[in-house]
Design an enzyme around this catalytic site. Structure first.
Site, PDB file in Angstrom:
ATOM      1  N   ASP A 170       8.862  -9.565   6.925  1.00  0.00           N
ATOM      2  CA  ASP A 170       9.145  -8.526   7.920  1.00  0.00           C
ATOM      3  C   ASP A 170      10.600  -8.150   7.692  1.00  0.00           C
ATOM      4  O   ASP A 170      11.506  -8.977   7.884  1.00  0.00           O
ATOM      5  CB  ASP A 170       8.929  -9.089   9.332  1.00  0.00           C
ATOM      6  CG  ASP A 170       9.298  -8.084  10.418  1.00  0.00           C
ATOM      7  OD1 ASP A 170       9.962  -7.072  10.109  1.00  0.00           O
ATOM      8  OD2 ASP A 170       8.934  -8.321  11.580  1.00  0.00           O
ATOM      9  N   VAL A 171      10.840  -6.922   7.262  1.00  0.00           N
ATOM     10  CA  VAL A 171      12.195  -6.544   6.835  1.00  0.00           C
ATOM     11  C   VAL A 171      13.220  -6.587   7.966  1.00  0.00           C
ATOM     12  O   VAL A 171      14.417  -6.543   7.712  1.00  0.00           O
ATOM     13  CB  VAL A 171      12.224  -5.139   6.180  1.00  0.00           C
ATOM     14  CG1 VAL A 171      11.433  -5.129   4.877  1.00  0.00           C
ATOM     15  CG2 VAL A 171      11.749  -4.046   7.139  1.00  0.00           C
ATOM     16  N   THR A 193      -0.494   9.454   2.519  1.00  0.00           N
ATOM     17  CA  THR A 193      -0.649   7.998   2.722  1.00  0.00           C
ATOM     18  C   THR A 193      -1.138   7.783   4.158  1.00  0.00           C
ATOM     19  O   THR A 193      -1.303   8.743   4.926  1.00  0.00           O
ATOM     20  CB  THR A 193       0.704   7.250   2.569  1.00  0.00           C
ATOM     21  OG1 THR A 193       1.556   7.633   3.648  1.00  0.00           O
ATOM     22  CG2 THR A 193       1.383   7.519   1.247  1.00  0.00           C
ATOM     23  N   THR A 246       0.842   9.543   6.890  1.00  0.00           N
ATOM     24  CA  THR A 246       0.795  11.001   7.077  1.00  0.00           C
ATOM     25  C   THR A 246      -0.610  11.527   7.346  1.00  0.00           C
ATOM     26  O   THR A 246      -0.841  12.733   7.282  1.00  0.00           O
ATOM     27  CB  THR A 246       1.380  11.711   5.839  1.00  0.00           C
ATOM     28  OG1 THR A 246       0.694  11.240   4.669  1.00  0.00           O
ATOM     29  CG2 THR A 246       2.853  11.433   5.698  1.00  0.00           C
ATOM     30  N   ASN A 263      11.614   0.105   0.676  1.00  0.00           N
ATOM     31  CA  ASN A 263      10.607   1.139   0.935  1.00  0.00           C
ATOM     32  C   ASN A 263       9.906   0.995   2.279  1.00  0.00           C
ATOM     33  O   ASN A 263       9.409   1.986   2.820  1.00  0.00           O
ATOM     34  CB  ASN A 263       9.564   1.087  -0.196  1.00  0.00           C
ATOM     35  CG  ASN A 263       8.301   1.839   0.140  1.00  0.00           C
ATOM     36  OD1 ASN A 263       8.247   3.062   0.077  1.00  0.00           O
ATOM     37  ND2 ASN A 263       7.250   1.108   0.534  1.00  0.00           N
ATOM     38  N   ARG A 287       0.859  -1.196   0.000  1.00  0.00           N
ATOM     39  CA  ARG A 287       0.000   0.000   0.000  1.00  0.00           C
ATOM     40  C   ARG A 287       0.894   1.246   0.000  1.00  0.00           C
ATOM     41  O   ARG A 287       2.122   1.167   0.054  1.00  0.00           O
ATOM     42  CB  ARG A 287      -0.920  -0.003   1.218  1.00  0.00           C
ATOM     43  CG  ARG A 287      -0.177   0.220   2.522  1.00  0.00           C
ATOM     44  CD  ARG A 287      -1.085   0.781   3.607  1.00  0.00           C
ATOM     45  NE  ARG A 287      -0.285   1.376   4.639  1.00  0.00           N
ATOM     46  CZ  ARG A 287      -0.433   1.139   5.938  1.00  0.00           C
ATOM     47  NH1 ARG A 287      -1.374   0.321   6.351  1.00  0.00           N
ATOM     48  NH2 ARG A 287       0.340   1.745   6.805  1.00  0.00           N
ATOM     49  N   TYR A 344      13.008   8.654  13.582  1.00  0.00           N
ATOM     50  CA  TYR A 344      12.736   8.645  12.135  1.00  0.00           C
ATOM     51  C   TYR A 344      13.817   9.426  11.391  1.00  0.00           C
ATOM     52  O   TYR A 344      14.386   8.954  10.399  1.00  0.00           O
ATOM     53  CB  TYR A 344      11.353   9.256  11.888  1.00  0.00           C
ATOM     54  CG  TYR A 344      10.884   9.165  10.457  1.00  0.00           C
ATOM     55  CD1 TYR A 344      10.347   7.980   9.953  1.00  0.00           C
ATOM     56  CD2 TYR A 344      10.968  10.264   9.601  1.00  0.00           C
ATOM     57  CE1 TYR A 344       9.907   7.890   8.638  1.00  0.00           C
ATOM     58  CE2 TYR A 344      10.541  10.183   8.286  1.00  0.00           C
ATOM     59  CZ  TYR A 344      10.003   8.994   7.812  1.00  0.00           C
ATOM     60  OH  TYR A 344       9.574   8.901   6.496  1.00  0.00           O
TER      61      TYR A 344
HETATM   62  P1  NAP Z   1       2.694   3.378   4.663  1.00  0.00           P
HETATM   63  O1  NAP Z   1       1.484   3.778   3.887  1.00  0.00           O
HETATM   64  O2  NAP Z   1       2.607   3.244   6.138  1.00  0.00           O
HETATM   65  O3  NAP Z   1       3.248   2.037   3.996  1.00  0.00           O
HETATM   66  C1  NAP Z   1       4.375   1.397   4.516  1.00  0.00           C
HETATM   67  C2  NAP Z   1       4.258  -0.075   4.227  1.00  0.00           C
HETATM   68  O4  NAP Z   1       5.386  -0.753   4.822  1.00  0.00           O
HETATM   69  C3  NAP Z   1       3.012  -0.691   4.843  1.00  0.00           C
HETATM   70  O5  NAP Z   1       2.459  -1.649   3.986  1.00  0.00           O
HETATM   71  C4  NAP Z   1       3.577  -1.298   6.113  1.00  0.00           C
HETATM   72  O6  NAP Z   1       2.798  -2.314   6.713  1.00  0.00           O
HETATM   73  C5  NAP Z   1       4.891  -1.826   5.607  1.00  0.00           C
HETATM   74  N1  NAP Z   1       5.793  -2.191   6.680  1.00  0.00           N
HETATM   75  C6  NAP Z   1       5.932  -1.601   7.892  1.00  0.00           C
HETATM   76  N2  NAP Z   1       6.809  -2.271   8.641  1.00  0.00           N
HETATM   77  C7  NAP Z   1       7.248  -3.305   7.897  1.00  0.00           C
HETATM   78  C8  NAP Z   1       8.162  -4.360   8.109  1.00  0.00           C
HETATM   79  N3  NAP Z   1       8.795  -4.508   9.293  1.00  0.00           N
HETATM   80  N4  NAP Z   1       8.384  -5.247   7.119  1.00  0.00           N
HETATM   81  C9  NAP Z   1       7.743  -5.138   5.940  1.00  0.00           C
HETATM   82  N5  NAP Z   1       6.845  -4.171   5.673  1.00  0.00           N
HETATM   83  C10 NAP Z   1       6.599  -3.261   6.638  1.00  0.00           C
HETATM   84  O7  NAP Z   1       3.912   4.391   4.407  1.00  0.00           O
HETATM   85  P2  NAP Z   1       4.277   5.300   3.138  1.00  0.00           P
HETATM   86  O8  NAP Z   1       3.870   6.682   3.451  1.00  0.00           O
HETATM   87  O9  NAP Z   1       3.822   4.654   1.880  1.00  0.00           O
HETATM   88  O10 NAP Z   1       5.870   5.260   3.258  1.00  0.00           O
HETATM   89  C11 NAP Z   1       6.674   4.394   2.467  1.00  0.00           C
HETATM   90  C12 NAP Z   1       8.128   4.795   2.662  1.00  0.00           C
HETATM   91  O11 NAP Z   1       8.322   6.146   2.251  1.00  0.00           O
HETATM   92  C13 NAP Z   1       8.601   4.727   4.122  1.00  0.00           C
HETATM   93  O12 NAP Z   1       9.939   4.294   4.166  1.00  0.00           O
HETATM   94  C14 NAP Z   1       8.511   6.165   4.570  1.00  0.00           C
HETATM   95  O13 NAP Z   1       9.396   6.444   5.640  1.00  0.00           O
HETATM   96  C15 NAP Z   1       8.917   6.883   3.298  1.00  0.00           C
HETATM   97  N6  NAP Z   1       8.460   8.265   3.261  1.00  0.00           N
HETATM   98  C16 NAP Z   1       7.131   8.559   3.318  1.00  0.00           C
HETATM   99  C17 NAP Z   1       6.736   9.898   3.265  1.00  0.00           C
HETATM  100  C18 NAP Z   1       5.293  10.317   3.301  1.00  0.00           C
HETATM  101  O14 NAP Z   1       5.036  11.522   3.369  1.00  0.00           O
HETATM  102  N7  NAP Z   1       4.326   9.405   3.242  1.00  0.00           N
HETATM  103  C19 NAP Z   1       7.697  10.907   3.181  1.00  0.00           C
HETATM  104  C20 NAP Z   1       9.037  10.558   3.139  1.00  0.00           C
HETATM  105  C21 NAP Z   1       9.412   9.223   3.169  1.00  0.00           C
HETATM  106  P3  NAP Z   1       2.033  -1.988   8.129  1.00  0.00           P
HETATM  107  O15 NAP Z   1       0.939  -1.057   7.827  1.00  0.00           O
HETATM  108  O16 NAP Z   1       1.565  -3.304   8.640  1.00  0.00           O
HETATM  109  O17 NAP Z   1       3.035  -1.357   9.074  1.00  0.00           O
END
Ligand code: NAP
Length: 245
Positions: free
Chosen positions: A61-62, A188, A191, A88, A19, A153
């Site tokens: 699980d990473v 997402t 956020t 990611n 997702r 973070y």
């Molecule tokens: P998200 O919607 O929360 O998606 C993250 C995904 O990673 C979820 O499916 C989550 O599953 C999974 N995940 C969490 N822990 C895990 C683990 N131990 N092993 C495998 N999968 C795991 O987050 P996102 O916003 O798409 O973010 C994706 C990446 O972009 C992250 O690294 C985040 O730090 C980075 N990022 C995001 C933003 C932003 O504004 N959204 C900005 C900068 C960087 P669960 O729901 O079960 O935890």
């Protein structure tokens, strides 16, 4: 699609691909012709996306070293290669420093940093044997600057940026490129509690996951054949200027 943009015949693993932004990476890589393996702890969403696209799903699980071995061995057995890895998967937690527990600190570093390290290490032997590979580590604008309450973070995302550089230097001679992407505010699940109105974004809107698609395709494919150790910021210009109240 021109040849440099095509990923036909390539195999890509996207962690946290079930997702959010990870799903956008999966859709983009799949659209460019790669076979994508969605590696996530979210089994239901991961399977559903894989079925929709004709991709694969692997529960991962990473933070689990043995699980990485199992997943990479499985991908190699079934598809014969790992050409692209997108690290990611990530979590975020926040608290004022006096209340930032060791548990919180360890949790965020385990997924964001150790998970990325384990992923890189797991795919390198196969990429070395193939003489090519592209590893894309997802950092953040929080890998470039500080942010109130996001201590673990921010530390993890700076570290991902640093790990990317040391790997790029070491693995370049083996034909493996390693780059980081630094998203800004992207809408997402992660956020949902952030009010986009508090951030100054020159492009005047928060990002959406699809805004990252072009960057991941560029870094995954041959169009970036001479690009390694770089950090690509995708933040609508948020870090380009000095914020003013
Ligand atoms: P998200 O919607 O929360 O998606 C993250 C995904 O990673 C979820 O499916 C989550 O599953 C999974 N995940 C969490 N822990 C895990 C683990 N131990 N092993 C495998 N999968 C795991 O987050 P996102 O916003 O798409 O973010 C994706 C990446 O972009 C992250 O690294 C985040 O730090 C980075 N990022 C995001 C933003 C932003 O504004 N959204 C900005 C900068 C960087 P669960 O729901 O079960 O935890």
């Amino acid at each position: 699609m021109n040849d440099a943009a095509s990923l036909a015949g390539r195999v890509a693993i996207v962690t946290g691909g079930a997702r959010g932004i990870g799903e956008a990476y999966v859709r983009a890589l799949h659209g460019a012709g790669a076979h994508v393996v969605i590696a996530d702890v979210l089994t239901g969403e991961g399977h559903a996306l894989a079925e929709e696209l004709g991709a694969s799903f692997a529960h991962l699980d990473v933070t689990d070293e043995a699980a990485w071995t199992r997943v990479v061995d499985g991908v190699l057995a079934e598809h014969g290669a790992v050409d692209v890895l997108v690290n990611n998967a990530g979590i975020a937690n926040a608290a004022p420093i006096e209340h930032f527990t060791l548990r919180k600190w360890n949790a965020v570093l385990a997924v964001n940093l150790t998970g990325t390290f384990l992923g890189c290490r797991a795919v390198v032997p196969a990429m070395k044997a193939a003489g090519r590979g592209s590893i894309i580590n997802i950092s953040s604008v929080e890998g470039l600057r500080g942010s109130v309450h996001l201590h673990g973070y921010t530390a993890s995302k700076f570290a991902v940026r640093g790990l990317t550089k040391s790997l790029a230097v070491e693995l370049g001679p083996a034909g493996i490129r390693v780059n980081s992407i630094h998203p800004g505010l992207i809408l997402t699940e992660m956020t949902t509690r952030i009010d986009p109105g508090v951030l100054i974004v020159p492009l005047a809107r928060p990002g959406v996951p699809a805004d990252l698609a072009g960057t991941v395709l560029f870094l995954a494919g041959d169009a970036s054949a001479y690009v390694t150790g770089t950090e690509t910021v995708v933040d609508g210009g948020m870090t380009a200027g000095i914020p003013h109240h």
